[in-house]
Design a protein around this motif. Structure first.
Motif, PDB file in Angstrom:
ATOM      1  N   LEU A  48       9.599   0.687   7.378  1.00  0.00           N
ATOM      2  CA  LEU A  48       8.511   1.240   8.185  1.00  0.00           C
ATOM      3  C   LEU A  48       7.281   1.512   7.326  1.00  0.00           C
ATOM      4  O   LEU A  48       6.142   1.309   7.772  1.00  0.00           O
ATOM      5  N   ASP A  49       7.487   1.964   6.103  1.00  0.00           N
ATOM      6  CA  ASP A  49       6.355   2.176   5.196  1.00  0.00           C
ATOM      7  C   ASP A  49       5.624   0.874   4.915  1.00  0.00           C
ATOM      8  O   ASP A  49       4.391   0.826   4.852  1.00  0.00           O
ATOM      9  N   ALA A  50       6.393  -0.201   4.736  1.00  0.00           N
ATOM     10  CA  ALA A  50       5.800  -1.501   4.406  1.00  0.00           C
ATOM     11  C   ALA A  50       5.225  -2.214   5.629  1.00  0.00           C
ATOM     12  O   ALA A  50       4.375  -3.099   5.491  1.00  0.00           O
ATOM     13  N   ASN A  51       5.705  -1.839   6.836  1.00  0.00           N
ATOM     14  CA  ASN A  51       5.271  -2.491   8.091  1.00  0.00           C
ATOM     15  C   ASN A  51       4.959  -1.407   9.119  1.00  0.00           C
ATOM     16  O   ASN A  51       5.745  -1.176  10.050  1.00  0.00           O
ATOM     17  N   ARG A  82      15.950  16.965   4.311  1.00  0.00           N
ATOM     18  CA  ARG A  82      14.966  16.433   3.364  1.00  0.00           C
ATOM     19  C   ARG A  82      13.637  16.253   4.094  1.00  0.00           C
ATOM     20  O   ARG A  82      13.565  16.380   5.320  1.00  0.00           O
ATOM     21  N   HIS A  83      12.604  15.942   3.355  1.00  0.00           N
ATOM     22  CA  HIS A  83      11.287  15.749   3.949  1.00  0.00           C
ATOM     23  C   HIS A  83      11.144  14.314   4.460  1.00  0.00           C
ATOM     24  O   HIS A  83      11.492  13.357   3.765  1.00  0.00           O
ATOM     25  N   ILE A  84      10.644  14.191   5.675  1.00  0.00           N
ATOM     26  CA  ILE A  84      10.330  12.891   6.272  1.00  0.00           C
ATOM     27  C   ILE A  84       8.908  12.977   6.813  1.00  0.00           C
ATOM     28  O   ILE A  84       8.567  13.923   7.531  1.00  0.00           O
ATOM     29  N   ALA A  85       8.093  12.016   6.460  1.00  0.00           N
ATOM     30  CA  ALA A  85       6.685  11.998   6.894  1.00  0.00           C
ATOM     31  C   ALA A  85       5.992  13.317   6.555  1.00  0.00           C
ATOM     32  O   ALA A  85       5.192  13.839   7.328  1.00  0.00           O
ATOM     33  N   GLY A  86       6.333  13.883   5.404  1.00  0.00           N
ATOM     34  CA  GLY A  86       5.664  15.065   4.927  1.00  0.00           C
ATOM     35  C   GLY A  86       6.122  16.379   5.518  1.00  0.00           C
ATOM     36  O   GLY A  86       5.502  17.419   5.268  1.00  0.00           O
ATOM     37  N   GLN A  87       7.189  16.364   6.288  1.00  0.00           N
ATOM     38  CA  GLN A  87       7.666  17.613   6.880  1.00  0.00           C
ATOM     39  C   GLN A  87       9.182  17.729   6.724  1.00  0.00           C
ATOM     40  O   GLN A  87       9.895  16.728   6.717  1.00  0.00           O
TER      41      GLN A  87
END
Length: 329
Positions: A67-70, A44-49
């Protein structure tokens, strides 16, 4: 309350993630069946890749939203994730080992998110028969900080490979390992003993106690290679029902473990009384060990809580990973 640390307990079969606030307070926790031997395989895609790496996929599933929230939160991990089969090997530190020794030996792997994951090393004890641990050292550190006066205590960590740890003046100085949990699973699932067993889901305390007492009896002096067969013969003669047999085997093996432990501890301590015991681990399993330990003469047995979370918190603090926070605890 602002989150200050993501702490991962990443073992062979499971991954437990903790979101910690000030002083290591648990704000959130989740558990995934994503141990290092059963990592995700669906890309799947993680951090756009696009990503196919199992460690990255498991890491993102465990704490990607945190991690997205902090975005600047530090991450620390212990357990088999630091083994040779893990995400990044964190070489063993030798005994005696302290918080400082472990916190200065963290290994770092950068995830595709650009987040550094700091991995705690395990501990090795060099002797005629070497001994190792990964993950348990962190739990022991957690207990050491919550209960600092442990020089006359023994810390037990029941599990597949049970550990019995001695600490002295803030250092992990000695430990013994018993493969009790793994032997129990093997005996019940891969030997003739399992043919007559039936799992009931209910703990049979009387059957367990019977197994413990056999291990402690004169018959038990022959050792588990002999007494294990009694699980079959007691079943064949109608003295153990199929549903009683699993708990009988559990009591038998745990009884042999704590009997051997008490014998060795008495030899090491001479005339001194038996030490207090602090258990870390699954509450139901620890309760079984409490029963067996008391039958062996260990009168002072207690259970520790949140040892992993606290150990990871103090390791992160000692390593300087919490410098961005205002309240470190």
């Amino acid at each position: 309350m602002q989150a200050q640390l993501i702490a991962l307990d990443w073992g062979t079969t499971s991954l437990r993630a903790y979101l910690l606030g000030p002083a290591g307070h648990v704000q959130n926790m989740r558990s995934l069946a994503c141990g290092i031997m059963q990592l995700p395989t669906t890309a799947r895609h993680i951090a756009g890749q696009p990503c196919i790496d199992g460690f990255e996929l498991a890491f993102d599933a465990a704490c990607g939203d945190w991690l997205d929230a902090n975005p600047s939160i530090p991450v620390i991990a212990c357990g088999m994730v630091g083994s040779a089969q893990g995400w990044r090997e964190a070489p063993y530190r030798t005994t005696p080992s302290s918080l400082k020794a472990l916190s200065t030996a963290l290994q770092t792997v950068r995830s595709v998110r650009g987040v550094d994951v700091h991995i705690v090393p395990g501990v090795i004890q060099h002797s005629t028969l070497p001994n190792v641990m990964r993950g348990e050292e962190t739990q022991v550190l957690g207990v050491m900080h919550s209960q600092p006066n442990l020089n006359d205590c023994l810390i037990g960590l029941p599990g597949s490979h049970s550990k019995w740890v001695q600490v002295q003046d803030g250092c992990l100085v000695h430990f013994d390992t018993f493969m009790t949990g793994e032997l129990y699973a093997a005996a019940c699932e891969h030997t003739i003993l399992g043919r007559t067993q039936q799992q009931s889901g209910q703990f049979d305390g009387a059957a367990f106690e019977r197994g413990v007492q056999v291990a402690l009896s004169p018959d038990g002096q022959l050792g588990p290679l002999s007494t294990l067969f009694s699980a079959r013969t007691l079943g064949l003669t109608g003295q153990l029902t199929p549903t009683q047999q699993p708990d009988y085997v559990s009591g038998l093996l745990i009884g042999h473990e704590v009997s051997a432990l008490s014998r060795v501890v008495r030899q090491r301590r001479g005339d001194k009384p038996l030490p207090a015991i602090i258990l870390i681990g699954n509450a139901q399993l620890c309760q079984r060990y409490q029963r067996a330990l008391r039958a062996c003469g260990f009168a002072d047995v207690s259970l520790a809580e949140q040892a992993t979370e606290q150990g990871l918190w103090h390791l992160a603090k000692a390593a300087g990973l919490l410098h961005h926070t205002q309240t470190e605890g």
